[in-house]
Write an enzyme that holds these catalytic residues in place. Structure first.
Site: not given
Ligand code: GCU
Length: 412
Positions: A256, A393, A252
């Site tokens: 990134k 997710h 998540s």
């Molecule tokens: C939020 C965010 C995402 C990210 C996620 C996470 O949902 O909008 O971009 O990947 O958090 O890190 O759990």
């Protein structure tokens, strides 16, 4: 700009494939002056630095110079009989000191016993080292943690109640029995998610009267990436891991981060990005699921301020995320998606890996050959790896099984 800074920020779905408008990606192998690249040397010496610089300037922010001085390290705890006598456990404190202040990063390391130079997975956890395993010897962090009562995190502090509450995401026994080590750190040790820049590593680099990073200076993702490299500095010195290979893993927001850290620091041998979505593996220009406007509204502090100008103007970005993946070439990279994670745009995550392929091919490696996503639960393990698993997710045992297979194949 209001900042919600929660893990469940505005997820109103924007998941209609028919609504994706035609777009044109910047060509990863064409120099700014229009010249087409067909040699590794031109990629390495000209194009790659151009792209890296664009990412620093426009998206994640420059990491200040002079910050790479080694952190002071101290072993806080060690046991040779962890996990039913199958593993060595080591906990190390890395201290960064400047301006009369101190930042402490605690590394929790498990290594398989009787294995020489085991490859080591490196990954941040979201709620403290104690959550990844039910092991009463794990030291509780003093850092601020986002509350999550379901995981036993209240009052923004680590507690015994939270021990092992995230263990389904970290199949540590399997990792060890397959001959791998695991180094994990609570990401808030480097920069807690308090949605501001008053704590974590950023303030160590402020000039007088400065209280937040300037236009092209680092946001949280760059800070976490910086932290990953410092963990690696340490592991490259520890006699037990000095000669190991290192696999960078992230999920998540940290997915990134792992792509960005892998692009910045070529000492990571393999990079894995799980469900990384917008500003991770997903193509911005598809504007599917989370968009720049949404992510920037909820989490402006993850990026440099310059990124702001691309809200609803994706076509003006001089890069797209296939270029981030290409920066990792020729090292193996794995992009993992989940079927029901439309917010992260699984198809966009696949397509950027696909469009990074020409750079891998320049090095004689095999990327992804098909512009169409593979079917559910049918992983591809070329030098670029990819899977779309069923479910939402998150990080599952299935994901780890694939990562381990992929890593074994490519370390041989
Ligand atoms: C939020 C965010 C995402 C990210 C996620 C996470 O949902 O909008 O971009 O990947 O958090 O890190 O759990």
């Amino acid at each position: 700009i209001s900042v919600s800074c929660s893990f469940n920020a505005d997820k109103d779905q924007n998941c209609d494939e028919d609504a994706v408008e035609p777009y044109e990606l910047p060509d990863v192998l064409t120099l700014k002056n229009g010249e087409k690249i067909d040699r590794v040397s031109v990629w390495e010496n000209k194009r790659r630095p151009q792209i890296l610089n664009l990412y620093k300037k426009e998206i994640y922010g420059f990491i200040p110079k002079g910050i790479d001085k080694p952190l002071i390290s101290k072993v806080l705890e060690q046991s040779d009989s962890a996990l039913d006598n199958t593993a060595i456990r080591k906990q190390i404190s890395l201290i960064y000191k400047a301006k009369g202040k101190e930042l402490e990063i605690i590394v929790l390391l498990y290594l398989p016993k009787n294995t020489k130079n085991p490859p080591v997975f490196i990954g941040y956890n979201f709620y403290g080292n104690q959550t990844i395993i039910d092991d009463k010897h794990v030291i509780l962090t003093n850092s601020w943690i986002l509350n999550n009562p379901a995981l036993g995190i209240n009052d923004n502090r680590a507690s015994e109640e939270s021990m092992g509450t995230r263990n389904e995401r970290w199949p540590i026994k399997k990792i060890i029995s397959e001959g791998f080590g695991l180094a994990t750190v609570y990401y808030g040790d480097i920069d807690p998610e308090r949605c501001d820049f008053s704590d974590g590593i950023h303030p160590f680099f402020y000039k007088k009267k400065q209280n937040k990073p300037k236009g092209d200076q680092w946001g949280s993702i760059s800070a976490w990436a910086w932290g990953y490299s410092r963990i690696l500095d340490y592991l490259k010195k520890d006699e037990m891991t000095r000669k190991s290979k290192f696999i960078l893993f992230g999920h998540s927001r940290i997915g990134k981060t792992s792509l960005w850290a892998g692009a910045l620091d070529r000492r990571f041998d393999i990079v894995i990005s799980n469900n990384s979505g917008c500003a991770g593996a997903a193509l911005f220009r598809r504007k599917f699921g989370e968009t720049i406007a949404k992510i920037h509204y909820n989490f402006p502090q993850w990026f440099c301020q310059n990124f702001n100008k691309y809200r609803n103007k994706e076509e003006r970005l001089p890069v797209d995320q296939h270029m981030l993946i290409a920066l990792i070439a020729p090292r193996p990279v794995y992009i993992a998606s989940a079927e029901l994670d439309c917010f992260s745009d699984p198809k966009g995550e696949y397509l950027s890996a696909y469009h990074a392929t020409p750079v891998y091919e320049l090095y004689g490696k095999t990327g992804l050959n098909d512009s169409i996503q593979p079917p559910l639960n049918k992983p591809i393990h070329n030098t670029i790896g990819y899977h779309l698993r069923s479910g939402r997710h998150g990080v599952t045992t299935y994901d780890w099984e694939q990562f381990i297979k992929f890593v074994k194949k490519h370390l041989e």
